[in-house]
Design an enzyme around this catalytic site. Sequence first.
Site, short mmCIF file in Angstrom:
data_model
loop_
_atom_site.label_atom_id
_atom_site.label_comp_id
_atom_site.label_asym_id
_atom_site.label_seq_id
_atom_site.Cartn_x
_atom_site.Cartn_y
_atom_site.Cartn_z
N ASN A 16 0.89 -1.16 0.00
CA ASN A 16 0.00 0.00 0.00
C ASN A 16 0.93 1.22 0.00
O ASN A 16 1.40 1.66 1.05
CB ASN A 16 -0.88 -0.07 1.26
CG ASN A 16 -1.82 1.11 1.40
OD1 ASN A 16 -1.70 2.12 0.68
ND2 ASN A 16 -2.74 1.00 2.34
N HIS A 190 -11.16 4.82 -0.99
CA HIS A 190 -11.15 3.98 0.23
C HIS A 190 -12.15 2.82 0.09
O HIS A 190 -12.63 2.29 1.09
CB HIS A 190 -11.53 4.79 1.49
CG HIS A 190 -10.57 5.87 1.86
ND1 HIS A 190 -10.99 7.12 2.22
CD2 HIS A 190 -9.22 5.89 1.95
CE1 HIS A 190 -9.94 7.89 2.52
NE2 HIS A 190 -8.85 7.16 2.35
N ARG A 251 -6.30 17.88 3.66
CA ARG A 251 -7.22 18.26 2.57
C ARG A 251 -8.46 18.95 3.10
O ARG A 251 -8.99 18.56 4.14
CB ARG A 251 -7.62 17.01 1.78
CG ARG A 251 -6.50 16.42 0.96
CD ARG A 251 -6.86 15.05 0.38
NE ARG A 251 -5.96 14.03 0.90
CZ ARG A 251 -6.18 12.73 0.81
NH1 ARG A 251 -7.26 12.27 0.23
NH2 ARG A 251 -5.31 11.88 1.32
C1 LIG Z 1 -7.75 7.96 -1.25
C2 LIG Z 1 -7.11 8.43 0.00
O1 LIG Z 1 -7.42 9.50 0.46
O2 LIG Z 1 -6.21 7.61 0.57
P1 LIG Z 1 -5.34 7.89 1.90
O3 LIG Z 1 -6.32 8.04 3.01
O4 LIG Z 1 -4.48 6.66 2.03
O5 LIG Z 1 -4.58 9.16 1.65
MG LIG Z 2 -5.34 4.79 4.81
#
Ligand SMILES: CC(=O)OP(=O)(O)O
Ligand SMILES: [Mg+2]
Length: 412
Positions: A16, A190, A251
């Site tokens: 991952n 996710h 974000r």
């Molecule tokens: C798609 C995504 O936000 O994955 P991660 O939470 O691993 O950054």
């Molecule tokens: Mg994660």
Amino acid sequence: MSTAPTPAPARVLVLNSGSSSVKYQLLDMRGGERLAQGLVERIGEETSRLAHTPLLGGGSAPRERTGPIPDHAAALKAVAEELAADGLGLDSPELAAIGHRVVHGGLRFTEPTVIDDAVIAEIERLVPVAPLHNPANLLGIRTAMAMRPDLPQVAVFDTAFHTTMPESAARYAIDVETADAHRIRRYGFHGTSHAYVSRATARLLGKEPEEVNVIVLHLGNGASASAVRGGRCVDTSMGLTPLEGLVMGTRSGDVDPAVTFHLKRVAGMSADEIDVLLNQRSGLVGLCGDNDMREIQRRIEAGDERAALAFDIYVHRLKKYIGAYYAVLGRVDAVAFTAGVGENAAAVRAAAVAGLEELGLAVDAGLNAERSREPRLISPAYARVAVAVVPTDEELEIARQTFALTRGQVND
Ligand SMILES: CC(=O)OP(=O)(O)O
Ligand SMILES: [Mg+2]
Ligand SMILES: Nc1ncnc2c1ncn2[C@@H]1O[C@H](COP(=O)(O)OP(=O)(O)O)[C@@H](O)[C@H]1O
């Protein structure tokens, strides 16, 4: 003289790869045993760290390496060395396949897929809509393929579980021709976690996935909510990219799209600068300077008002999505919290559900405060809707799907 037949290889390595980290697990799919797991973080910095945990035969003490790991190729080489030190090297004939998490699969990939040049080209084409994730996923794939070109390598897509969303949820209300020409729609992410957790929640309730409606709240560094009706996703908070929806570590989640033109016209920022602002300098880190919920909670206890406001904004958004998905589903059997924040931050769970008693939602303070790695209920017996903490296991789910595709069916 007869020789015992050699059993078919049944080990799967799961990678991952994140923008600056690689999480990995080695599993034996025949015995269902986890053999090793680990994490490489801060790749590309001076302070990289690899933490490796051998689990074979009851396991032994975790090992740690610190010092610069310049890129994902070096990270994977270090992982291979750690595995080899446990007699589990990548050259092992017992390795059946390597499974990779790939964040954006676009419209083309709705199932786990054996990786070839055409698959790599498509993952590459999708880089602009998953700029933090697909490049790292590709580096992991390319490095692993160079190490074991003979092995099947499988991509398991974050977007796959969400392809069942109805058009009413997946389409944005923008000009249809423009949207279709540029494949602009809600994809959701996710998905491996939302699928795994919604099934595990049904099991916790003693029901089949087909019988229950679940709101899954995956709260990690990235965070997303999904509405799952009878085992199928009907809505999710992330969109064209993993930027939309909940407040996340770095974000923004939902903002008025006009914020972007405003920043361009009034602040003179370029599209790339706005992208970096919203993806990497917003969310909790933008609001209070920290993206780790543990640190935010420590600061709140010390009376820090900026941290308290960041927490309140995070929770307010979460509560809005619980309400929205309650309305989308009509009847909700369970709300399941998962991933780093969802599994560990009792204060987030309590605050997100506070005041929703009229919807049948409540959290028992004692149960909420308990710590466990097992799926568990945290709602009081009288509550109409179960509230649960259900640890996710994206790596196990990726291993199962990888093995099923390459070696035949595995049981859940
Ligand atoms: C798609 C995504 O936000 O994955 P991660 O939470 O691993 O950054
Ligand atoms: Mg994660
Ligand atoms: N004990 C804890 N209490 C509160 N938050 C935690 C705890 N442990 C981890 N977290 C949160 O979980 C986040 C990481 O979640 P995780 O699901 O591992 O994210 P990702 O897979 O996206 O890297 C951390 O940034 C931190 O905010």
